[in-house]
Design an enzyme around this catalytic site. Sequence first.
Site, PDB file in Angstrom:
ATOM      1  N   GLU A  19      33.085 -14.354  81.039  1.00 27.27           N
ATOM      2  CA  GLU A  19      34.398 -13.063  81.408  1.00 27.27           C
ATOM      3  C   GLU A  19      35.422 -13.674  81.839  1.00 27.27           C
ATOM      4  OE1 GLU A  19      32.111 -10.405  83.289  1.00 27.27           O
ATOM      5  OE2 GLU A  19      31.186  -9.252  81.620  1.00 27.27           O
ATOM      6  N   CYS A  74      29.179  -7.939  68.075  1.00 23.42           N
ATOM      7  CA  CYS A  74      29.187  -8.708  67.666  1.00 23.42           C
ATOM      8  C   CYS A  74      27.967  -8.009  66.207  1.00 23.42           C
ATOM      9  CB  CYS A  74      27.760  -9.668  68.402  1.00 23.42           C
ATOM     10  SG  CYS A  74      28.611  -9.837  70.228  1.00 23.42           S
ATOM     11  N   CYS A 103      25.557  -5.756  70.384  1.00 24.89           N
ATOM     12  CA  CYS A 103      26.485  -5.172  70.783  1.00 24.89           C
ATOM     13  C   CYS A 103      26.930  -4.993  69.546  1.00 24.89           C
ATOM     14  CB  CYS A 103      27.586  -4.874  71.973  1.00 24.89           C
ATOM     15  SG  CYS A 103      29.035  -6.447  71.213  1.00 24.89           S
ATOM     16  N   ASN A 105      27.828 -15.876  76.910  1.00 21.16           N
ATOM     17  CA  ASN A 105      29.018 -14.643  77.152  1.00 21.16           C
ATOM     18  C   ASN A 105      29.967 -15.509  78.602  1.00 21.16           C
ATOM     19  OD1 ASN A 105      26.709 -14.041  79.323  1.00 21.16           O
ATOM     20  ND2 ASN A 105      27.659 -12.111  80.096  1.00 21.16           N
ATOM     21  N   HIS A 141      31.644 -12.614  73.679  1.00 17.72           N
ATOM     22  CA  HIS A 141      29.707 -12.447  73.300  1.00 17.72           C
ATOM     23  C   HIS A 141      28.937 -13.498  73.504  1.00 17.72           C
ATOM     24  CE1 HIS A 141      31.142  -7.843  73.437  1.00 17.72           C
ATOM     25  NE2 HIS A 141      31.940  -8.611  74.047  1.00 17.72           N
ATOM     26  N   GLU A 201      26.732 -14.446  71.402  1.00 17.08           N
ATOM     27  CA  GLU A 201      26.503 -14.619  69.950  1.00 17.08           C
ATOM     28  C   GLU A 201      27.862 -14.708  69.158  1.00 17.08           C
ATOM     29  OE1 GLU A 201      26.061 -11.803  71.860  1.00 17.08           O
ATOM     30  OE2 GLU A 201      25.234 -10.286  70.625  1.00 17.08           O
TER      31      GLU A 201
HETATM   32 ZN   LIG Z   1      28.125  -8.268  72.143  1.00 12.38          ZN
END
Ligand SMILES: [Zn+2]
Length: 338
Positions: free
Chosen positions: A128, A169, A166, A126, A139, A141
């Site tokens: 950010e 994803c 999540c 991930n 993310h 994935e």
């Molecule tokens: Zn995710």
Amino acid sequence: MTDPNRLMSRRSTLATLGAAGLGLWAMHSPSAHADDSKGNDLNSLLPEFSEKSRDRLRRLLSAPGFSGHIPAAEAQALAETEQKSVGALMLGLLPLARTYSRPPISNYHVGAVVRGASGNLYFGANIEFPGHSLGFAVHAEQSALSNAYMHSDTGIASVAVTAAPCGHCRQFMTEMSPEGDIQILVGSSPAVKLSALLPAAFGPKDLGFKDGAFPVREADLSLPKGVDDELSVAALNAARQSYAPYTKANSGIALRTRTGRIYKGAYIENVAFNPSLPPLQTALAALIVAGESSSSVSKVALVEVEGAVISQKSAAEAVMAAITPGVKLQVVKAMGRT
Ligand SMILES: [Zn+2]
């Protein structure tokens, strides 16, 4: 390391985004595999792996041009040495994948390993971007799947990840496998198909498309006359490889770093729009899993379709202001059919 509630200064933000996870950068430098202190990182990251496998990984990670993936034959050899299934190997490699994580807002480190239909394994983590919409985040994935996409794998077989995927994803993965055939591996739980994690999915067929993002196709785009510099050509190639069935706004980004390497990122669209992965994010994910720092980006080119219904320019400039201040985005309008 950082209290997530504390506002970070731009300086610490840049340091966090640019810093090496657990010293892995240095391990990626050509001289590093002779350096025992760096090699020891793998000893602590992957203590359950044999020394023979760690040596194989060190060699792969420090090879010039490493691009965040393990070729199928090497993955098979690792699985045989470890006497594990490839799925168990992928789960075992997650601590390494997680070192590519750059989460200065959440401080929540997620790693993912994707297995392509080719048998190649792809790292992802991930990312950010402080100071901007959380919608810009990548993310783990998405990072690993975009890595497989940029390597033009023919499909996605499975995804191992450090935490349950999540909803965002699951939706992103549906574009990679509209039938929901991807196997999801999390911890010691049995593998589960994407279709079981996201039943009754909203997929490409709901907007009238038969296929998803794989296999990767080529759009017929060309640069304007007189534009032929290396970075624009790389961004054009990324744009040609991009997936934008819903807007026809194909786009691609190329990043040049101070080491002289160029990283390409294609736009990967999603039928639900918001989980779409912008080309800059794809390129940054590629740069990070190759072991480089976003702070070493020196030039960025965006190629997008002239007159398209959306543009990546403003979002790319916003993200660049957070991570590569002072670097100007070069925008080239491509012509052709998508
Ligand atoms: Zn995710």
